[in-house]
Design a protein around this motif. Structure first.
Motif, PDB file in Angstrom:
ATOM      1  N   LEU A  80      45.138  66.964  79.651  1.00  0.00           N
ATOM      2  CA  LEU A  80      44.373  66.532  78.481  1.00  0.00           C
ATOM      3  C   LEU A  80      43.213  65.604  78.862  1.00  0.00           C
ATOM      4  CD1 LEU A  80      47.324  65.734  76.028  1.00  0.00           C
ATOM      5  CD2 LEU A  80      45.814  67.732  75.963  1.00  0.00           C
ATOM      6  N   GLY A  81      43.092  65.295  80.142  1.00  0.00           N
ATOM      7  CA  GLY A  81      42.011  64.414  80.589  1.00  0.00           C
ATOM      8  C   GLY A  81      42.227  62.968  80.203  1.00  0.00           C
ATOM      9  N   ILE A  82      43.490  62.554  80.109  1.00  0.00           N
ATOM     10  CA  ILE A  82      43.781  61.157  79.772  1.00  0.00           C
ATOM     11  C   ILE A  82      43.843  60.369  81.074  1.00  0.00           C
ATOM     12  CG2 ILE A  82      45.529  59.588  78.827  1.00  0.00           C
ATOM     13  CD1 ILE A  82      46.148  61.812  76.772  1.00  0.00           C
ATOM     14  N   ASN A  83      42.791  59.599  81.345  1.00  0.00           N
ATOM     15  CA  ASN A  83      42.787  58.893  82.628  1.00  0.00           C
ATOM     16  C   ASN A  83      42.887  57.389  82.470  1.00  0.00           C
ATOM     17  OD1 ASN A  83      40.166  58.879  81.613  1.00  0.00           O
ATOM     18  ND2 ASN A  83      39.506  60.465  83.048  1.00  0.00           N
ATOM     19  N   GLY A  84      43.309  56.953  81.295  1.00  0.00           N
ATOM     20  CA  GLY A  84      43.560  55.529  81.120  1.00  0.00           C
ATOM     21  C   GLY A  84      44.598  55.292  80.049  1.00  0.00           C
ATOM     22  N   THR A  85      45.298  54.164  80.165  1.00  0.00           N
ATOM     23  CA  THR A  85      46.279  53.795  79.147  1.00  0.00           C
ATOM     24  C   THR A  85      45.840  52.478  78.523  1.00  0.00           C
ATOM     25  OG1 THR A  85      47.621  52.707  80.850  1.00  0.00           O
ATOM     26  CG2 THR A  85      48.242  54.964  80.231  1.00  0.00           C
ATOM     27  N   PRO A  86      46.126  52.234  77.249  1.00  0.00           N
ATOM     28  CA  PRO A  86      46.732  53.195  76.327  1.00  0.00           C
ATOM     29  C   PRO A  86      45.688  54.175  75.781  1.00  0.00           C
ATOM     30  CG  PRO A  86      46.266  51.153  75.162  1.00  0.00           C
ATOM     31  CD  PRO A  86      45.857  50.940  76.611  1.00  0.00           C
ATOM     32  N   THR A  87      46.139  55.371  75.450  1.00  0.00           N
ATOM     33  CA  THR A  87      45.317  56.324  74.708  1.00  0.00           C
ATOM     34  C   THR A  87      46.101  56.717  73.471  1.00  0.00           C
ATOM     35  OG1 THR A  87      44.167  57.167  76.668  1.00  0.00           O
ATOM     36  CG2 THR A  87      44.226  58.615  74.741  1.00  0.00           C
ATOM     37  N   ILE A  88      45.424  56.682  72.317  1.00  0.00           N
ATOM     38  CA  ILE A  88      46.043  57.078  71.045  1.00  0.00           C
ATOM     39  C   ILE A  88      45.508  58.448  70.668  1.00  0.00           C
ATOM     40  CG2 ILE A  88      46.272  56.536  68.573  1.00  0.00           C
ATOM     41  CD1 ILE A  88      45.750  53.628  69.239  1.00  0.00           C
ATOM     42  N   VAL A  89      46.407  59.319  70.203  1.00  0.00           N
ATOM     43  CA  VAL A  89      45.987  60.618  69.681  1.00  0.00           C
ATOM     44  C   VAL A  89      46.426  60.693  68.225  1.00  0.00           C
ATOM     45  CG1 VAL A  89      46.113  63.130  69.920  1.00  0.00           C
ATOM     46  CG2 VAL A  89      46.276  61.680  71.961  1.00  0.00           C
ATOM     47  N   PHE A  90      45.479  61.007  67.352  1.00  0.00           N
ATOM     48  CA  PHE A  90      45.774  61.134  65.922  1.00  0.00           C
ATOM     49  C   PHE A  90      46.084  62.589  65.573  1.00  0.00           C
ATOM     50  CE2 PHE A  90      43.119  57.374  66.468  1.00  0.00           C
ATOM     51  CZ  PHE A  90      43.871  56.420  65.793  1.00  0.00           C
ATOM     52  N   THR A  91      46.693  62.808  64.407  1.00  0.00           N
ATOM     53  CA  THR A  91      47.141  64.159  64.043  1.00  0.00           C
ATOM     54  C   THR A  91      45.992  65.155  63.927  1.00  0.00           C
ATOM     55  OG1 THR A  91      47.203  63.440  61.749  1.00  0.00           O
ATOM     56  CG2 THR A  91      49.312  63.541  62.894  1.00  0.00           C
ATOM     57  N   ASP A  92      44.757  64.663  63.703  1.00  0.00           N
ATOM     58  CA  ASP A  92      43.628  65.595  63.621  1.00  0.00           C
ATOM     59  C   ASP A  92      43.083  65.949  65.005  1.00  0.00           C
ATOM     60  OD1 ASP A  92      42.287  63.326  64.435  1.00  0.00           O
ATOM     61  OD2 ASP A  92      40.874  63.306  62.753  1.00  0.00           O
ATOM     62  N   GLY A  93      43.767  65.451  66.055  1.00  0.00           N
ATOM     63  CA  GLY A  93      43.365  65.801  67.415  1.00  0.00           C
ATOM     64  C   GLY A  93      42.358  64.855  68.032  1.00  0.00           C
ATOM     65  N   THR A  94      41.850  63.873  67.246  1.00  0.00           N
ATOM     66  CA  THR A  94      40.926  62.908  67.830  1.00  0.00           C
ATOM     67  C   THR A  94      41.721  61.896  68.646  1.00  0.00           C
ATOM     68  OG1 THR A  94      40.967  61.514  65.862  1.00  0.00           O
ATOM     69  CG2 THR A  94      39.191  63.143  66.001  1.00  0.00           C
ATOM     70  N   ARG A  95      41.036  61.263  69.569  1.00  0.00           N
ATOM     71  CA  ARG A  95      41.712  60.303  70.438  1.00  0.00           C
ATOM     72  C   ARG A  95      40.891  59.030  70.555  1.00  0.00           C
ATOM     73  NH1 ARG A  95      41.735  62.594  76.304  1.00  0.00           N
ATOM     74  NH2 ARG A  95      42.002  64.605  75.381  1.00  0.00           N
ATOM     75  N   SER A  96      41.565  57.978  70.977  1.00  0.00           N
ATOM     76  CA  SER A  96      40.881  56.721  71.202  1.00  0.00           C
ATOM     77  C   SER A  96      41.540  56.025  72.381  1.00  0.00           C
ATOM     78  CB  SER A  96      40.995  55.854  69.957  1.00  0.00           C
ATOM     79  OG  SER A  96      40.521  54.568  70.262  1.00  0.00           O
ATOM     80  N   ALA A  97      40.719  55.603  73.343  1.00  0.00           N
ATOM     81  CA  ALA A  97      41.261  54.915  74.515  1.00  0.00           C
ATOM     82  C   ALA A  97      41.176  53.402  74.292  1.00  0.00           C
ATOM     83  CB  ALA A  97      40.497  55.312  75.759  1.00  0.00           C
ATOM     84  N   GLY A  98      42.176  52.685  74.807  1.00  0.00           N
ATOM     85  CA  GLY A  98      42.145  51.219  74.757  1.00  0.00           C
ATOM     86  C   GLY A  98      42.959  50.663  73.611  1.00  0.00           C
ATOM     87  N   ALA A  99      43.094  49.337  73.599  1.00  0.00           N
ATOM     88  CA  ALA A  99      43.926  48.651  72.598  1.00  0.00           C
ATOM     89  C   ALA A  99      43.155  48.492  71.293  1.00  0.00           C
ATOM     90  CB  ALA A  99      44.383  47.291  73.136  1.00  0.00           C
ATOM     91  N   MET A 100      43.212  49.506  70.452  1.00  0.00           N
ATOM     92  CA  MET A 100      42.502  49.474  69.171  1.00  0.00           C
ATOM     93  C   MET A 100      43.080  48.421  68.248  1.00  0.00           C
ATOM     94  SD  MET A 100      42.174  53.277  67.641  1.00  0.00           S
ATOM     95  CE  MET A 100      40.845  53.220  66.471  1.00  0.00           C
ATOM     96  N   PRO A 101      42.235  47.744  67.468  1.00  0.00           N
ATOM     97  CA  PRO A 101      42.789  46.854  66.444  1.00  0.00           C
ATOM     98  C   PRO A 101      43.466  47.672  65.339  1.00  0.00           C
ATOM     99  CG  PRO A 101      40.368  46.722  66.513  1.00  0.00           C
ATOM    100  CD  PRO A 101      40.779  47.727  67.538  1.00  0.00           C
ATOM    101  N   VAL A 102      44.462  47.066  64.718  1.00  0.00           N
ATOM    102  CA  VAL A 102      45.243  47.758  63.698  1.00  0.00           C
ATOM    103  C   VAL A 102      44.362  48.278  62.558  1.00  0.00           C
ATOM    104  CG1 VAL A 102      46.991  47.434  61.899  1.00  0.00           C
ATOM    105  CG2 VAL A 102      47.459  46.726  64.230  1.00  0.00           C
ATOM    106  N   ALA A 103      43.364  47.497  62.159  1.00  0.00           N
ATOM    107  CA  ALA A 103      42.472  47.921  61.071  1.00  0.00           C
ATOM    108  C   ALA A 103      41.790  49.244  61.416  1.00  0.00           C
ATOM    109  CB  ALA A 103      41.437  46.843  60.776  1.00  0.00           C
ATOM    110  N   ALA A 104      41.431  49.403  62.669  1.00  0.00           N
ATOM    111  CA  ALA A 104      40.763  50.641  63.103  1.00  0.00           C
ATOM    112  C   ALA A 104      41.755  51.801  63.118  1.00  0.00           C
ATOM    113  CB  ALA A 104      40.152  50.449  64.487  1.00  0.00           C
ATOM    114  N   ILE A 105      42.997  51.532  63.519  1.00  0.00           N
ATOM    115  CA  ILE A 105      44.033  52.575  63.509  1.00  0.00           C
ATOM    116  C   ILE A 105      44.297  53.028  62.066  1.00  0.00           C
ATOM    117  CG2 ILE A 105      46.453  53.099  63.998  1.00  0.00           C
ATOM    118  CD1 ILE A 105      46.257  51.112  66.346  1.00  0.00           C
ATOM    119  N   GLU A 106      44.414  52.061  61.169  1.00  0.00           N
ATOM    120  CA  GLU A 106      44.637  52.373  59.761  1.00  0.00           C
ATOM    121  C   GLU A 106      43.555  53.311  59.235  1.00  0.00           C
ATOM    122  OE1 GLU A 106      47.199  51.756  57.960  1.00  0.00           O
ATOM    123  OE2 GLU A 106      48.102  49.867  58.554  1.00  0.00           O
TER     124      GLU A 106
END
Length: 183
Positions: free
Chosen positions: A157-183
């Motif tokens: 999947l080309g995940i070369n760093g942790t943490p990486t978050i994957v959302f149900t729509d298939g988008t991803r975000s690398a790094g420690a996202m703030p909760v507001a952004a995750i929401e």
């Protein structure tokens, strides 16, 4: 086109080459008018994850509240940003988090991940380790884990760093996202 550039996707990174591949350009391409990062835009599309294809049985499952919202994380037990992300995510309500243990950072990441996977309660062991630094007893030698498959999956999947978050729509975000952004 003539004298144009071609995009090549290798290991989750985009490179630009000329038709004869006499040079390889690594970097970001921007639209000068809009200042939009075209490389990131292409990466986001190229790296979209087919969420339904993720082998969730290979992940540690944490359910909070009614568990109605789902997200996936790839995390290494030795990753400081993963700890911060996990601690932040304690605020998320009504969520199911599937954590793929992705031991890529240091030699003992595999041992720690194995201990957590092989514990009686994976979710509790993961939480205790990430929040209180409470070590999980070592795994039995014969305990089977999906950790090699997780590493292969992340690389695919080309995940070369942790943490990486994957959302149900298939988008991803690398790094420690703030909760507001995750929401």
């Amino acid at each position: 086109g003539r004298g144009g550039l071609y995009e090549v996707l290798i290991g989750g990174q985009i490179y630009y080459v000329d038709p004869e591949v006499t040079f390889v350009l690594a970097g970001r391409m921007f639209d000068p008018a809009s200042r939009e990062d075209l490389t990131q835009k292409r990466l986001d599309t190229a790296l979209k994850v087919d969420f339904k294809s993720l082998p969730l049985a290979q992940a540690v499952k944490t359910v909070r509240g009614d568990g109605s919202r789902v997200l996936v994380t790839f995390e290494d037990p030795n990753c400081g940003y993963c700890k911060r992300l996990w601690q932040n995510m304690a605020e998320l309500k009504n969520v199911t988090i599937y954590t793929f243990l992705y031991p890529i950072l240091s030699p003992d990441s595999m041992e720690k991940a194995k201990a957590i996977w092989c514990s009686k309660n994976r979710a509790a062991s993961w939480d205790e380790y990430m929040v209180q630094n409470k070590a999980t007893p070592a795994a039995a030698a014969d305990c089977k884990t999906p950790l090699e498959q997780n590493v292969a999956l992340g690389q695919q999947l080309g995940i070369n760093g942790t943490p990486t978050i994957v959302f149900t729509d298939g988008t991803r975000s690398a790094g420690a996202m703030p909760v507001a952004a995750i929401e």
